[in-house]
Write an enzyme that holds these catalytic residues in place. Structure first.
Site, PDB file in Angstrom:
ATOM      1  N   GLY A 121       0.795  -1.224   0.000  1.00  0.00           N
ATOM      2  CA  GLY A 121       0.000   0.000   0.000  1.00  0.00           C
ATOM      3  C   GLY A 121       0.823   1.268   0.000  1.00  0.00           C
ATOM      4  O   GLY A 121       2.023   1.251  -0.263  1.00  0.00           O
ATOM      5  N   LEU A 171       0.328   3.652  -2.183  1.00  0.00           N
ATOM      6  CA  LEU A 171       0.683   3.499  -3.591  1.00  0.00           C
ATOM      7  C   LEU A 171       1.320   4.747  -4.200  1.00  0.00           C
ATOM      8  O   LEU A 171       0.946   5.870  -3.891  1.00  0.00           O
ATOM      9  CB  LEU A 171      -0.569   3.136  -4.402  1.00  0.00           C
ATOM     10  N   HIS A 209       4.143   1.499  -8.034  1.00  0.00           N
ATOM     11  CA  HIS A 209       3.060   0.512  -7.942  1.00  0.00           C
ATOM     12  C   HIS A 209       2.120   0.635  -9.143  1.00  0.00           C
ATOM     13  O   HIS A 209       1.695  -0.363  -9.719  1.00  0.00           O
ATOM     14  CB  HIS A 209       2.215   0.747  -6.682  1.00  0.00           C
ATOM     15  N   GLN A 217      11.256  -4.368 -10.399  1.00  0.00           N
ATOM     16  CA  GLN A 217      12.709  -4.585 -10.333  1.00  0.00           C
ATOM     17  C   GLN A 217      13.359  -3.707  -9.263  1.00  0.00           C
ATOM     18  O   GLN A 217      14.518  -3.860  -8.964  1.00  0.00           O
ATOM     19  CB  GLN A 217      13.355  -4.275 -11.691  1.00  0.00           C
TER      20      GLN A 217
END
Ligand code: AMP
Length: 283
Positions: free
Chosen positions: A32, A34, A38, A150
């Site tokens: 969360g 965000l 995200h 990544q």
């Protein structure tokens, strides 16, 4: 779209949405708070799947007692709005109890080199917590594709290994690291940074970018590149290095010379905030 809190309910909703058809489910697990990092995963999942499920769960088992589980930034309402804007179909927001029960005793531990180095050195129980919660979430959501950033390169490697070895029938999609315009890797923890810390934190990406230039200009020696990055970071008084490593990008094994794709990964505390960053070098 609704916030779904229980395992029973999310399973029912997914079943209802599939309506007996063989649909593709894209899943984005998050803790969360965000940000654009995200959202890049969510947007990719939206493009590639019939149904998109996002989970928001600050997973206690991946935090050591002295770490920031209690203070980790949370704002489910804001996350919900952002997820809705990105076209997410379901947001799964379980309580800790729902995922772990009262006397949880089953864990997934990916052993070996991959979880002995980089972040594991200062966070020895971290990947056990991550693998356990991701396995649980995979069993609940049963996604076709699961999206990981990544930004957490070691996490991607650990999850891929777990998926392969536990025979999860799930495609793991690794998405590029998203940065602020000035180079700082986006992270929910960036909100902890005070003004001066935020400035000094730029040394992480700057060092990585310069190391990449050195590599592109012919420097293939790992020790030289590492030393350059370490010295550079040390110029910032608030920076305390956890690790700077250059490893094989696929296996995370140590290398001396860059001849195959390599990962330059680092973790640095800026004040009290531990930040990670990395860059790929195509050897
Ligand atoms: P977190 O909420 O930090 O656990 O992150 C959830 C997912 O978002 C993980 O797969 C992360 O790797 C990914 N993620 C976090 N920050 C970034 C970023 N700056 N760029 C790309 N992906 C990210």
């Amino acid at each position: 779209m609704e916030l779904i809190k229980t395992v029973k309910e999310i399973r029912e909703e997914i079943k209802k949405a599939a309506n007996g058809k063989d649909i593709s489910i894209g899943f984005v697990p998050t803790m969360g708070y965000l940000h654009e990092g995200h959202l890049s995963l969510i947007e990719r999942a939206r493009k590639e799947n019939d149904l998109v499920v996002v989970s928001i769960f600050v997973n206690p088992t991946q935090f050591a007692p002295h770490e920031d589980f209690d203070s980790y930034p949370r704002d489910v309402e804001r996350d919900y709005k952002l997820a809705t804007k990105c076209g997410v179909d379901m947001v799964f927001v379980p309580e800790v109890e729902e995922i772990y029960g009262e006397d949880s005793a089953t864990f997934v531990n990916v052993e070996g080199e991959i979880t002995k180095k980089l972040c594991s050195k200062s966070r020895p129980a971290f990947f056990k917590g991550v693998a356990t919660v991701v396995a649980k979430l995979f069993n609940i959501i049963k996604p076709t594709n699961a999206y990981f950033g990544q930004k957490d390169a070691q996490q991607v490697a650990v999850i891929k290994k777990m998926v392969k070895e536990l025979h999860f029938d799930i495609n793991i999609v690794a998405c590029p690291l998203v940065r602020e315009e000035d180079g700082l890797a986006l992270s929910s923890r960036n909100v902890y940074l005070k003004e001066e810390e935020r400035k000094q934190a730029l040394i992480l990406s700057k060092s990585l970018f310069t190391a990449k230039e050195m590599f592109l200009n012919g420097e293939k020696n790992v020790q030289n590149l590492k030393e350059f990055i370490i010295e550079n970071i040390k110029t910032q008084e608030l920076a305390e290095i956890d690790y700077v490593e250059i490893v094989d990008a696929r296996t995370l094994e140590d290398i001396e010379k860059i001849e195959k794709p390599a990962l330059v990964a680092l973790a640095v505390k800026i004040g009290k905030t531990r930040l990670i960053d990395n860059i790929h070098l195509e050897g």
